[in-house]
Design an enzyme around this catalytic site. Structure first.
Site, PDB file in Angstrom:
ATOM      1  CG  HIS A  13      -1.836   1.160   1.331  1.00  0.00           C
ATOM      2  ND1 HIS A  13      -3.150   1.018   1.719  1.00  0.00           N
ATOM      3  CD2 HIS A  13      -1.684   2.484   1.086  1.00  0.00           C
ATOM      4  CE1 HIS A  13      -3.757   2.195   1.706  1.00  0.00           C
ATOM      5  NE2 HIS A  13      -2.872   3.115   1.323  1.00  0.00           N
ATOM      6  CG  HIS A  15      -0.799   6.978  -1.248  1.00  0.00           C
ATOM      7  ND1 HIS A  15      -2.036   6.976  -1.840  1.00  0.00           N
ATOM      8  CD2 HIS A  15      -0.949   6.368  -0.043  1.00  0.00           C
ATOM      9  CE1 HIS A  15      -2.912   6.408  -1.016  1.00  0.00           C
ATOM     10  NE2 HIS A  15      -2.276   6.026   0.081  1.00  0.00           N
ATOM     11  CE  LYS A  95      -7.808   1.911  -0.495  1.00  0.00           C
ATOM     12  NZ  LYS A  95      -6.653   2.740  -0.214  1.00  0.00           N
ATOM     13  CG  HIS A 132      -9.679   4.715   3.444  1.00  0.00           C
ATOM     14  ND1 HIS A 132      -8.440   5.296   3.490  1.00  0.00           N
ATOM     15  CD2 HIS A 132     -10.362   5.211   4.505  1.00  0.00           C
ATOM     16  CE1 HIS A 132      -8.381   6.127   4.525  1.00  0.00           C
ATOM     17  NE2 HIS A 132      -9.539   6.096   5.154  1.00  0.00           N
ATOM     18  CG  HIS A 167      -4.760   2.445   6.035  1.00  0.00           C
ATOM     19  ND1 HIS A 167      -6.099   2.503   6.326  1.00  0.00           N
ATOM     20  CD2 HIS A 167      -4.636   3.021   4.827  1.00  0.00           C
ATOM     21  CE1 HIS A 167      -6.737   3.088   5.337  1.00  0.00           C
ATOM     22  NE2 HIS A 167      -5.872   3.410   4.408  1.00  0.00           N
ATOM     23  CG  ASP A 240      -1.634   4.983   4.023  1.00  0.00           C
ATOM     24  OD1 ASP A 240      -1.714   5.349   2.834  1.00  0.00           O
ATOM     25  OD2 ASP A 240      -2.363   5.442   4.918  1.00  0.00           O
TER      26      ASP A 240
HETATM   27  C1  NCD Z   1      -3.473   9.063   1.824  1.00  0.00           C
HETATM   28  C2  NCD Z   1      -2.993  10.055   0.753  1.00  0.00           C
HETATM   29  O1  NCD Z   1      -2.459  11.116   1.122  1.00  0.00           O
HETATM   30  O2  NCD Z   1      -3.119   9.753  -0.425  1.00  0.00           O
HETATM   31  N1  NCD Z   1      -3.604   9.777   3.059  1.00  0.00           N
HETATM   32  C3  NCD Z   1      -3.604   9.250   4.304  1.00  0.00           C
HETATM   33  O3  NCD Z   1      -3.822  10.000   5.249  1.00  0.00           O
HETATM   34  N2  NCD Z   1      -3.347   7.988   4.522  1.00  0.00           N
HETATM   35  C4  NCD Z   1      -4.743   8.403   1.385  1.00  0.00           C
HETATM   36  C5  NCD Z   1      -5.127   7.214   2.244  1.00  0.00           C
HETATM   37  O4  NCD Z   1      -4.592   6.120   2.092  1.00  0.00           O
HETATM   38  O5  NCD Z   1      -6.002   7.361   3.096  1.00  0.00           O
HETATM   39 ZN    ZN Z   2      -3.223   5.067   1.568  1.00  0.00          ZN
END
Ligand code: NCD
Ligand code: ZN
Length: 332
Positions: A13, A15, A95, A132, A167, A240
């Site tokens: 996971h 970003h 997702k 999520h 998460h 995450d």
């Molecule tokens: C994530 C993001 O910034 O893309 N933010 C977060 O607080 N975890 C998105 C997510 O996974 O919730």
């Molecule tokens: Zn995330």
């Protein structure tokens, strides 16, 4: 012990964002991980075969040794034919973001029943549903617990659909995942393993510790730690890691997301060592996740050494997790 060898891990996971920043973030994670499951909440989101393939290519160009595992964002206009096309290009997950639950989720789903046909097709095609798991209408600390009945409902309606509760942040969700069938697994982050609400607002307001779901009570953290150290195959690593520029976090309306990528393995080593559970780390970061997703386990390895280093205060304009702290383990 001053040295530790791990199978080259998987982050299920992450970003990586887009445009110029993507290269920095991809290269940072490639120093520690061999494979990453990239989240689709980019701007614009990953909702078409072409956008997903372009994204994969951009990551490959930036970090050629990093293997990308693909996702698409479930959105209200998604067509069943799209799912077949995603399957053909090897997409692993769809997702599910409840609308408004987190960063870039305004185009998420507000009515779960609305996507039942999509979920049924995902079940048939064996595409994993990644959720999520937060109910946006609930009080902020109760949002994850309030979402559990929805996951339960999904396991009943779609008994073969594999689901990842992303998460985990609460003891209630840990217990729910334990109680649900083996089609349900969960990811655990470094920050939920190490922090509580005290690290966010206990003394000073620490915007770089703000993420969704919010870090919670000591009891919640303890349940997450027990799950991670338990050796139960339902729990595996997903960082995450979610970078936002410093000024986006330190602002009138601060963005949610923690940039943990640069410090993941040193912190995991420290935490598993503290609990005398280093023998369980390999499965947590490089075993159970691959098994759940039905992909081969990593055959490469990475070596860590006991050597102090100080985490920079900023990395490409982002304040990373543990900024300024001294960590005990380094990449060899
Ligand atoms: C994530 C993001 O910034 O893309 N933010 C977060 O607080 N975890 C998105 C997510 O996974 O919730
Ligand atoms: Zn995330």
């Amino acid at each position: 012990m001053n040295e530790f060898v791990l199978p080259l891990p998987d982050d299920f996971h992450i970003h990586l964002r887009q445009d110029q920043a993507l290269a920095f973030y991809a290269q940072d994670i490639a120093k520690q991980f061999g494979r990453v499951l990239v989240m689709p909440n980019t701007l614009p989101p990953l909702t078409s075969v072409q956008s997903i393939l372009n994204y994969k290519k951009a990551i490959q160009e930036a970090a050629p040794r990093l293997e990308t595992l693909l996702s698409f964002k479930i959105h209200p206009q998604l067509k069943l034919q799209d799912l077949e096309d995603f399957k053909k290009i090897g997409v692993l997950i769809g997702k599910y973001y409840p609308a408004g639950a987190t960063t870039n989720s305004e185009d998420g789903i507000s009515d779960l029943e609305h996507i039942f046909p999509v979920l049924s097709m995902m079940e048939d095609l064996d595409i994993v549903l990644s959720v999520h798991g937060e109910e946006p209408s609930a009080f902020c600390l109760d949002r994850e617990a309030a979402f559990i009945p929805k996951v339960q409902l999904l396991t009943e309606k779609f008994p073969k659909l594999r689901i990842v509760f992303e998460h985990l942040s609460s003891a209630k969700a840990v217990q729910a995942v334990l109680d649900m069938p083996d089609t349900v697994a969960a990811t655990i982050t470094v920050h939920h393993l190490t922090m509580t609400l005290d690290d966010l607002i206990g003394e000073n307001l620490m915007p770089h510790h703000f993420c969704k779901p919010i870090v919670k009570t000591p009891e919640d953290r303890e349940a997450i730690r027990q799950a991670a150290f338990s050796g139960n195959k339902k729990f595996f690593f997903g960082s995450d890691s979610a970078p936002h520029l410093k000024e986006k976090k330190e602002s009138f309306c601060g963005a949610a997301g923690i940039y943990s990528a640069p410090v993941i393995l040193p912190i995991l080593m420290q935490e598993f060592e503290k609990e005398d559970k280093l023998n369980r780390l390999a499965n947590f970061v490089a075993g159970f996740g691959a098994d759940f997703y039905g992909i081969a386990r990593s055959t490469q390895s990475i070596r860590l050494i006991r050597k102090e280093w100080q985490v920079p205060l900023q990395i490409h304009g982002v304040v990373p997790l543990a900024a300024g702290q001294t960590l005990q383990w380094s990449l060899a």
